[in-house]
Design an enzyme around this catalytic site. Structure first.
Site, short mmCIF file in Angstrom:
data_model
loop_
_atom_site.label_atom_id
_atom_site.label_comp_id
_atom_site.label_asym_id
_atom_site.label_seq_id
_atom_site.Cartn_x
_atom_site.Cartn_y
_atom_site.Cartn_z
N HIS A 156 -6.41 16.27 -8.58
CA HIS A 156 -6.30 15.54 -7.30
C HIS A 156 -5.24 14.65 -6.78
O HIS A 156 -5.46 13.42 -6.71
CB HIS A 156 -7.85 14.76 -7.26
CG HIS A 156 -8.28 14.79 -5.76
ND1 HIS A 156 -7.71 13.51 -5.10
CD2 HIS A 156 -9.09 15.51 -5.03
CE1 HIS A 156 -8.61 13.90 -3.72
NE2 HIS A 156 -9.10 15.05 -3.85
N TYR B 297 -6.74 14.96 -0.28
CA TYR B 297 -6.63 14.00 0.82
C TYR B 297 -6.25 14.88 2.01
O TYR B 297 -6.04 14.13 3.10
CB TYR B 297 -5.70 12.97 0.55
CG TYR B 297 -5.80 12.41 -0.87
CD1 TYR B 297 -7.27 11.30 -1.13
CD2 TYR B 297 -5.20 12.41 -1.90
CE1 TYR B 297 -7.22 10.80 -2.36
CE2 TYR B 297 -5.11 12.04 -2.98
CZ TYR B 297 -6.24 11.12 -3.52
OH TYR B 297 -6.44 10.40 -4.57
N ASP C 48 -15.96 19.35 -0.98
CA ASP C 48 -14.81 18.90 -2.00
C ASP C 48 -15.15 18.23 -3.03
O ASP C 48 -16.02 17.69 -3.32
CB ASP C 48 -13.72 18.16 -1.05
CG ASP C 48 -13.06 19.04 -0.06
OD1 ASP C 48 -13.32 19.94 0.34
OD2 ASP C 48 -12.12 18.31 0.46
N ASP C 49 -13.97 18.39 -4.21
CA ASP C 49 -13.98 17.66 -5.43
C ASP C 49 -15.02 18.25 -6.47
O ASP C 49 -14.78 17.70 -7.54
CB ASP C 49 -13.92 16.04 -5.08
CG ASP C 49 -13.14 15.63 -4.20
OD1 ASP C 49 -12.26 16.10 -3.77
OD2 ASP C 49 -13.51 14.51 -3.64
N HIS D 90 -18.92 16.06 0.49
CA HIS D 90 -18.46 16.12 -1.02
C HIS D 90 -19.79 16.48 -1.82
O HIS D 90 -20.94 15.54 -1.54
CB HIS D 90 -18.20 14.88 -1.37
CG HIS D 90 -16.63 14.43 -0.74
ND1 HIS D 90 -16.66 13.75 0.37
CD2 HIS D 90 -15.29 14.75 -1.14
CE1 HIS D 90 -15.31 13.83 0.73
NE2 HIS D 90 -14.59 14.41 -0.09
N HIS E 280 -8.54 23.09 -4.43
CA HIS E 280 -8.41 21.75 -4.10
C HIS E 280 -7.66 21.06 -5.42
O HIS E 280 -7.91 19.74 -5.55
CB HIS E 280 -9.74 20.98 -3.89
CG HIS E 280 -9.75 19.68 -3.28
ND1 HIS E 280 -9.01 19.71 -2.00
CD2 HIS E 280 -10.52 18.69 -3.55
CE1 HIS E 280 -9.37 18.34 -1.64
NE2 HIS E 280 -9.96 17.61 -2.50
ZN LIG Z 1 -10.69 15.74 -2.55
#
Ligand SMILES: [Zn+2]
Length: 223
Positions: free
Chosen positions: A83, A120, A29-30, A173, A79
């Protein structure tokens, strides 16, 4: 009696069927994060696939990684752009976050993401309704590496291996350096235990998810 071996190699032999094979979907993610290039090298070296739930702002700043992810057979999902917690955002903000990220991914790699993972993992009926508008199911995870918390290579490996079971979707991540450092060992251990490292698409293939559906369903939720 076993069927005789086919005379010609089956062109579909490489196709993954997670109803019959042991599969794990590692998800990052991210990103694309700082260490995405190194991670892609490791995945390639070990013939492993992964899924990247990308943040639009980093797709924009690191488009070459996104292009490479798609080219090398990984899945890319949405995603959000920056965020925010979607359950505390207005519908207009949520739509804008999803749209801008889809557009950035399309521009970087020529593909439209099909899966949404809200920041999240926070979702509600409003987020689900908007996911329906975009034709995307919502993909959460069955277990986490807790890498952002421990930032410790050994702990990340131990935690990841403890949650990686048949058809698991594991949260990781690629901005955590220790995660990428732990990857060769994680991949080798999983493969030695008979797991195929596949994309989320392979794991959910037989779930018949519709746009707006949440998978896996959090405890106490009904689809
Ligand atoms: Zn995230």
């Amino acid at each position: 009696m076993a069927a005789p071996a086919p005379a010609v190699a089956d062109p579909k032999a490489k196709e993954v069927d997670c109803t019959r094979m042991k599969c794990v979907a590692l998800t990052f993610d991210d990103g694309p994060g700082k260490y995405a290039g190194k991670l892609l090298d490791i995945l390639k070296e070990h013939d492993a696939k992964a899924t990247f739930f990308l943040e639009g702002q980093y797709v924009k700043s690191r488009p070459a990684y996104v292009k490479r992810m798609v080219k090398e057979g990984h899945a890319v999902g949405n995603h959000s752009y920056a965020h925010p917690d979607f359950t505390k955002s207005t519908p207009a903000t949520i739509r804008n976050e999803i749209k801008k990220t889809n557009d950035a991914i399309k521009k970087a790699a020529g593909v439209e993401p099909k899966l949404l993972r809200p920041p999240y993992g926070m979702s509600d009926l409003q987020v689900q309704d908007i996911a329906v508008e975009f034709g995307m199911p919502i993909i959460l995870w069955t277990g986490g590496s807790r890498d952002w918390e421990s930032k410790n290579e050994e702990k990340i490996k131990k935690q990841t291996l403890s949650v990686a079971k048949g058809n698991s979707i594991v949260l990781m991540h690629d901005w955590v350096k220790q995660t990428v450092d732990a990857m060769p060992s994680i991949i080798k251990t999983l493969q030695r235990n008979g797991y195929h490292l596949v994309t989320v698409d392979d794991v959910i293939k037989h779930e018949e998810l519709k746009p707006g559906d949440v998978f896996p369903l959090p405890e106490g939720w009904e689809q």
